[in-house]
Design an enzyme around this catalytic site. Structure first.
Site, PDB file in Angstrom:
ATOM      1  N   PRO A 185       0.834  -1.205   0.000  1.00  0.00           N
ATOM      2  CA  PRO A 185       0.000   0.000   0.000  1.00  0.00           C
ATOM      3  C   PRO A 185       0.871   1.259   0.000  1.00  0.00           C
ATOM      4  CG  PRO A 185      -0.814  -1.604   1.586  1.00  0.00           C
ATOM      5  CD  PRO A 185       0.497  -2.117   1.094  1.00  0.00           C
ATOM      6  N   GLU A 186       0.542   2.195  -0.881  1.00  0.00           N
ATOM      7  CA  GLU A 186       1.283   3.438  -0.980  1.00  0.00           C
ATOM      8  C   GLU A 186       0.416   4.574  -0.437  1.00  0.00           C
ATOM      9  OE1 GLU A 186       3.044   3.932  -4.862  1.00  0.00           O
ATOM     10  OE2 GLU A 186       3.547   1.809  -5.011  1.00  0.00           O
ATOM     11  N   HIS A 233      -5.215 -14.634   9.449  1.00  0.00           N
ATOM     12  CA  HIS A 233      -4.372 -13.495   9.087  1.00  0.00           C
ATOM     13  C   HIS A 233      -4.845 -12.187   9.729  1.00  0.00           C
ATOM     14  CE1 HIS A 233      -2.344 -16.144   6.390  1.00  0.00           C
ATOM     15  NE2 HIS A 233      -3.381 -16.284   5.597  1.00  0.00           N
ATOM     16  N   ARG A 282       1.175 -11.294   5.365  1.00  0.00           N
ATOM     17  CA  ARG A 282       2.636 -11.425   5.441  1.00  0.00           C
ATOM     18  C   ARG A 282       3.209 -10.960   6.778  1.00  0.00           C
ATOM     19  NH1 ARG A 282       4.902  -9.542  -0.523  1.00  0.00           N
ATOM     20  NH2 ARG A 282       3.415 -10.714  -1.775  1.00  0.00           N
TER      21      ARG A 282
END
Length: 269
Positions: free
Chosen positions: A2-3, A89, A107
């Site tokens: 994500p930016e 998750h 992750r």
């Protein structure tokens, strides 16, 4: 990863239910990138006074201290008035008297970090090296020019470094350089005033449009199940060997610092 647009879209969507909410509990799952830094019980009763963003960090300003949230490479936040049981998750729940803010991160490169205040050493370590915010009045062509002066590294790498202007990640650097007509391998210090002006305008144009359409959902970014749509407007990113949308020349891909850069060899000089 994500930016800035994805983080800003997240901020805009979670702020309305969060501001004014009081924390009831903080529940943590598998270890994340950094430890919380405080016993979760100490956060009970704290009120969320504001939800801000600095670069790619979300700052939940409390009536005492601040919670810093980073989405890492694959993280996303969801707001639940009544949340289902956490999945494998789902690694952090901020439970409030209005609902639950949940961090989903396959992750586990994301983080939820507590700092005592703006002068906390842990917070300063994260934020002090960040450049100017690109969507504020502080980001001007003159500021960009000063930051690029004398830099021999390729302009794409300088943008990604984040010490000149913050939050312009891989996707949006490629897109902004296309809009500005600048090849990603051009040494940053060689950009003259006209090209700096074009790049400044392109960065703001691309980022504002991305925020407007909900960011880019290239892989798994979403907020409360809502995907972004900027990926449908990419000029060059992810379009290697496809015709340029402007001139028809095949888009090229090259590796810069272990990241993929996309450009049109005709439109970008």
């Amino acid at each position: 990863m994500p930016e800035l647009p994805e983080v800003e879209v997240t901020r805009q969507r979670i702020a309305p239910p969060l501001v004014g909410a009081r924390i009831v509990a903080v529940r943590l799952g598998a270890p994340l990138r950094w430890p919380l830094g405080v016993a979760p019980e100490r956060l009970q009763g704290r009120m969320v006074q504001a939800v801000q963003r600095r670069g790619k960090y979300l700052l939940l300003q409390l009536d005492a201290g601040v919670l810093v949230v980073h989405l890492g490479m694959s993280g996303s936040l969801a707001w639940w008035p009544q949340a289902p049981a956490p999945g494998p998750h789902d690694h952090a729940d901020i439970v409030t008297d209005r609902g639950i803010l949940r961090l989903h991160d396959p992750r586990r490169f994301g983080a939820v970090l507590y700092a005592e205040g703006e002068h906390d050493a842990r917070l300063r370590k994260l934020l002090d090296g960040l450049g100017v915010e690109p969507l504020t009045a502080a980001f001007t062509p003159a500021v960009l020019a000063a930051g690029l002066q004398g830099r021999r590294a390729p302009i794409k790498q300088v943008l990604l470094a984040g010490d000149v202007v913050v939050g312009v990640g891989n996707i949006y650097a490629s897109e902004a350089l296309f809009v500005a007509g600048i090849r990603p391998t051009t040494p940053a210090g060689r950009l003259g005033p006209r090209r700096v002006q074009r790049l400044h305008a392109a960065i703001q144009q691309v980022l504002r449009r991305a925020v407007e359409v909900g960011g880019s959902s290239v892989r798994d970014f979403h907020v409360n199940g809502q995907s972004g749509h900027f990926q449908n407007e990419f000029w060059v990113y992810g379009r290697a060997d496809q015709p340029c949308r402007v001139c028809g020349t095949p888009v090229r891909m090259l590796r810069q610092g272990q990241r993929s850069s996309f450009f049109c060899p005709r439109c970008q000089r």
